[in-house]
Design a protein around this motif. Structure first.
Motif, mmCIF file in Angstrom:
data_model
loop_
_atom_site.group_PDB
_atom_site.id
_atom_site.type_symbol
_atom_site.label_atom_id
_atom_site.label_comp_id
_atom_site.label_asym_id
_atom_site.label_seq_id
_atom_site.Cartn_x
_atom_site.Cartn_y
_atom_site.Cartn_z
ATOM 1 N N GLY A 173 -1.486 -2.467 -2.035
ATOM 2 C CA GLY A 173 -2.284 -1.338 -1.877
ATOM 3 C C GLY A 173 -2.830 -1.100 -0.506
ATOM 4 N N PHE A 174 -2.352 -1.707 0.411
ATOM 5 C CA PHE A 174 -3.259 -1.748 1.808
ATOM 6 C C PHE A 174 -2.196 -1.247 2.640
ATOM 7 C CE2 PHE A 174 -5.020 -5.144 -0.844
ATOM 8 C CZ PHE A 174 -6.137 -4.642 -0.745
ATOM 9 N N PRO A 175 -2.641 -0.243 3.657
ATOM 10 C CA PRO A 175 -4.004 0.262 3.631
ATOM 11 C C PRO A 175 -4.217 1.697 2.755
ATOM 12 C CG PRO A 175 -2.696 1.336 5.345
ATOM 13 C CD PRO A 175 -1.897 0.428 4.701
ATOM 14 N N ASN B 22 3.783 3.537 -1.434
ATOM 15 C CA ASN B 22 5.171 3.229 -2.076
ATOM 16 C C ASN B 22 5.548 1.704 -1.758
ATOM 17 O OD1 ASN B 22 7.968 3.064 0.366
ATOM 18 N ND2 ASN B 22 8.120 3.424 -1.814
ATOM 19 N N ASP B 23 6.358 1.221 -2.662
ATOM 20 C CA ASP B 23 6.850 -0.214 -2.483
ATOM 21 C C ASP B 23 7.993 -0.374 -3.201
ATOM 22 O OD1 ASP B 23 5.392 -2.701 -1.237
ATOM 23 O OD2 ASP B 23 6.947 -3.416 -2.448
ATOM 24 N N SER B 24 8.840 -1.277 -2.711
ATOM 25 C CA SER B 24 10.291 -1.714 -3.240
ATOM 26 C C SER B 24 10.223 -2.622 -4.458
ATOM 27 C CB SER B 24 11.141 -1.875 -2.249
ATOM 28 O OG SER B 24 10.848 -3.066 -1.203
ATOM 29 N N ALA C 180 1.976 2.305 7.577
ATOM 30 C CA ALA C 180 2.535 0.947 7.200
ATOM 31 C C ALA C 180 2.066 -0.219 7.829
ATOM 32 C CB ALA C 180 4.127 0.905 7.699
ATOM 33 N N ARG C 181 1.539 -1.064 7.049
ATOM 34 C CA ARG C 181 1.129 -2.276 7.663
ATOM 35 C C ARG C 181 1.895 -3.613 7.236
ATOM 36 N NH1 ARG C 181 -4.731 -5.449 6.048
ATOM 37 N NH2 ARG C 181 -3.709 -6.055 4.099
ATOM 38 N N ALA C 182 2.243 -4.458 8.216
ATOM 39 C CA ALA C 182 3.036 -5.799 7.819
ATOM 40 C C ALA C 182 4.482 -5.586 7.256
ATOM 41 C CB ALA C 182 1.913 -6.899 7.155
ATOM 42 N N ARG D 151 12.714 2.180 -2.265
ATOM 43 C CA ARG D 151 12.750 1.860 -0.976
ATOM 44 C C ARG D 151 12.367 3.002 -0.177
ATOM 45 N NH1 ARG D 151 16.354 -3.216 0.166
ATOM 46 N NH2 ARG D 151 15.961 -2.623 2.181
ATOM 47 N N ALA D 152 11.909 2.837 0.955
ATOM 48 C CA ALA D 152 11.530 3.841 1.805
ATOM 49 C C ALA D 152 12.682 4.714 2.177
ATOM 50 C CB ALA D 152 10.451 3.367 3.092
ATOM 51 N N GLU D 153 13.732 4.063 2.381
ATOM 52 C CA GLU D 153 15.143 4.788 3.030
ATOM 53 C C GLU D 153 15.390 5.837 1.829
ATOM 54 O OE1 GLU D 153 14.397 1.413 2.666
ATOM 55 O OE2 GLU D 153 16.042 0.216 3.615
ATOM 56 N N GLU D 154 15.231 5.268 0.585
ATOM 57 C CA GLU D 154 15.741 6.208 -0.450
ATOM 58 C C GLU D 154 14.783 7.284 -0.598
ATOM 59 O OE1 GLU D 154 16.891 2.435 -3.238
ATOM 60 O OE2 GLU D 154 15.100 3.808 -3.799
ATOM 61 N N VAL E 15 3.883 3.158 3.413
ATOM 62 C CA VAL E 15 5.158 2.749 2.997
ATOM 63 C C VAL E 15 5.136 1.057 3.181
ATOM 64 C CG1 VAL E 15 7.467 2.166 4.272
ATOM 65 C CG2 VAL E 15 6.507 4.467 4.046
ATOM 66 N N GLY E 16 5.637 0.645 2.153
ATOM 67 C CA GLY E 16 5.616 -1.061 2.086
ATOM 68 C C GLY E 16 3.937 -1.488 1.619
ATOM 69 N N THR E 17 3.297 -0.702 0.740
ATOM 70 C CA THR E 17 1.949 -0.827 0.231
ATOM 71 C C THR E 17 1.527 -2.539 -0.042
ATOM 72 O OG1 THR E 17 0.122 0.369 -0.394
ATOM 73 C CG2 THR E 17 1.995 0.319 -1.837
HETATM 74 N N1 SAM Z 1 1.003 -3.325 3.404
HETATM 75 C C1 SAM Z 1 0.745 -4.284 2.642
HETATM 76 C C2 SAM Z 1 -0.291 -5.027 3.312
HETATM 77 O O1 SAM Z 1 -0.563 -5.158 4.471
HETATM 78 O O2 SAM Z 1 -1.055 -5.988 2.624
HETATM 79 C C3 SAM Z 1 2.094 -5.352 2.236
HETATM 80 C C4 SAM Z 1 2.703 -6.025 3.330
HETATM 81 S S1 SAM Z 1 4.046 -7.208 2.815
HETATM 82 C C5 SAM Z 1 4.134 -8.252 3.782
HETATM 83 C C6 SAM Z 1 5.072 -5.981 2.998
HETATM 84 C C7 SAM Z 1 5.516 -4.986 1.910
HETATM 85 O O3 SAM Z 1 6.912 -4.094 1.893
HETATM 86 C C8 SAM Z 1 6.231 -5.732 0.639
HETATM 87 O O4 SAM Z 1 5.508 -5.532 -0.578
HETATM 88 C C9 SAM Z 1 7.844 -5.323 0.433
HETATM 89 O O5 SAM Z 1 7.911 -5.094 -1.102
HETATM 90 C C10 SAM Z 1 7.310 -4.113 0.934
HETATM 91 N N2 SAM Z 1 8.735 -3.337 1.799
HETATM 92 C C11 SAM Z 1 9.563 -4.117 2.330
HETATM 93 N N3 SAM Z 1 10.720 -3.365 2.740
HETATM 94 C C12 SAM Z 1 10.459 -2.045 2.220
HETATM 95 C C13 SAM Z 1 11.151 -1.064 2.139
HETATM 96 N N4 SAM Z 1 12.376 -0.810 2.601
HETATM 97 N N5 SAM Z 1 10.646 0.037 1.400
HETATM 98 C C14 SAM Z 1 9.597 0.021 0.428
HETATM 99 N N6 SAM Z 1 8.690 -1.175 0.630
HETATM 100 C C15 SAM Z 1 9.253 -2.303 1.199
#
Ligand code: SAM
Length: 238
Positions: A83-85, A101-103, A148-150, A129-132, A78-80
């Motif tokens: 692409g990490f992790p 998954n990313d928004s 999920a990271r960061a 969005r992950a909530e969707e 979630v929020g990849t």
């Molecule tokens: N996980 C990756 C990393 O550690 O390199 C990306 C981290 S980046 C700081 C946060 C990511 O989360 C962004 O690409 C953002 O678009 C995504 N994001 C934030 N809220 C989100 C949500 N509700 N659903 C899906 N993606 C989300």
């Protein structure tokens, strides 16, 4: 082997993780594409090869220190972002199926290109969005593991992740130093969503400092009112 690939192999071995030559070749192709596309659009702040080896590839693989996949497992990152992790994990574990998954559309567009370029058949980028996804029957309750990271504070992340898990599945939240401090503030959210903290592990990445892996197991179904509509989790965390 290039300098960064040697660094990655050695640092992984020090953590008890092994990386094959085929994997290193795939990481190299991915890094090359990431660096090319990053010059055109901002995908990640980290693209210098030695830094990426540790902070992107090795950091992603540390999930293996707390999670053991089974063949056919469905997992979602979630929020990849770039692409990490999830992407390194998909390369490391061809036996599992990974949703990235990313928004942000440009990030999932990049990931579609990467999946094609690398010929990965076990990875699917999903723009939402992950909530969707948590309210969509194709995703809700369908995953053996969520990563999920960061992305957000643990109590916000819990509302994104727990609805997606099958009962018995695990959510691994990847945090930096001090990540464990988010746990007490998240107890209420976890209780409401059907999760319990299974473990909190800390480790040190060479020249990158401390990392915290928070492992949460889903022990009860998530009530149907969660996740709340998009944006509510961040505006008013549980
Ligand atoms: N996980 C990756 C990393 O550690 O390199 C990306 C981290 S980046 C700081 C946060 C990511 O989360 C962004 O690409 C953002 O678009 C995504 N994001 C934030 N809220 C989100 C949500 N509700 N659903 C899906 N993606 C989300």
């Amino acid at each position: 082997m290039t300098d960064w690939q040697t660094l990655l192999t050695t640092a992984a071995a020090a953590l008890g993780l092994s990386v094959t030559d085929a994997e290193l070749a795939a990481y190299a192709r991915f890094l090359e594409l990431l660096r090319t596309r990053n010059a055109q659009m901002n995908l990640t702040a980290i693209t210098e090869p030695r830094e990426a080896a540790i902070k992107h590839f090795l950091d992603s693989l540390t999930v293996d220190l707390v999670w053991r996949p089974h063949p056919g497992d469905r997992v979602i990152d979630v929020g990849t972002g770039a692409g990490f992790p999830g992407l390194p994990l998909a390369i490391h574990h061809p036996e599992i199926r990974v949703v990235l998954n990313d928004s942000t559309r440009k990030k999932t567009d990049f990931l579609h290109e990467a999946v094609e370029e690398l010929g990965l058949t076990n990875v699917k980028p999903v723009w939402a969005r992950a909530e969707e996804l948590g309210r969509d029957s194709a995703h809700r309750g369908r995953y053996n593991a969520v990563f999920a990271r960061a992305v957000a504070h643990l109590r916000v992340l819990a509302e994104y992740a727990l609805p997606l898990l099958k009962e018995g599945g695990v959510f691994v939240a990847m945090k930096g130093p001090g990540g464990a401090l988010e746990v007490p503030d998240s107890e209420r959210a976890l209780h409401l969503l059907g999760g319990v903290v299974q473990s909190v592990e800390s480790l040190v990445l060479p020249e990158a400092g401390e990392r915290t892996l928070i492992v949460i197991r889903k022990t009860r179904p998530t009530p149907s009112r969660y996740p709340r509509p998009a944006g509510k989790a961040t505006k008013g965390p549980l």
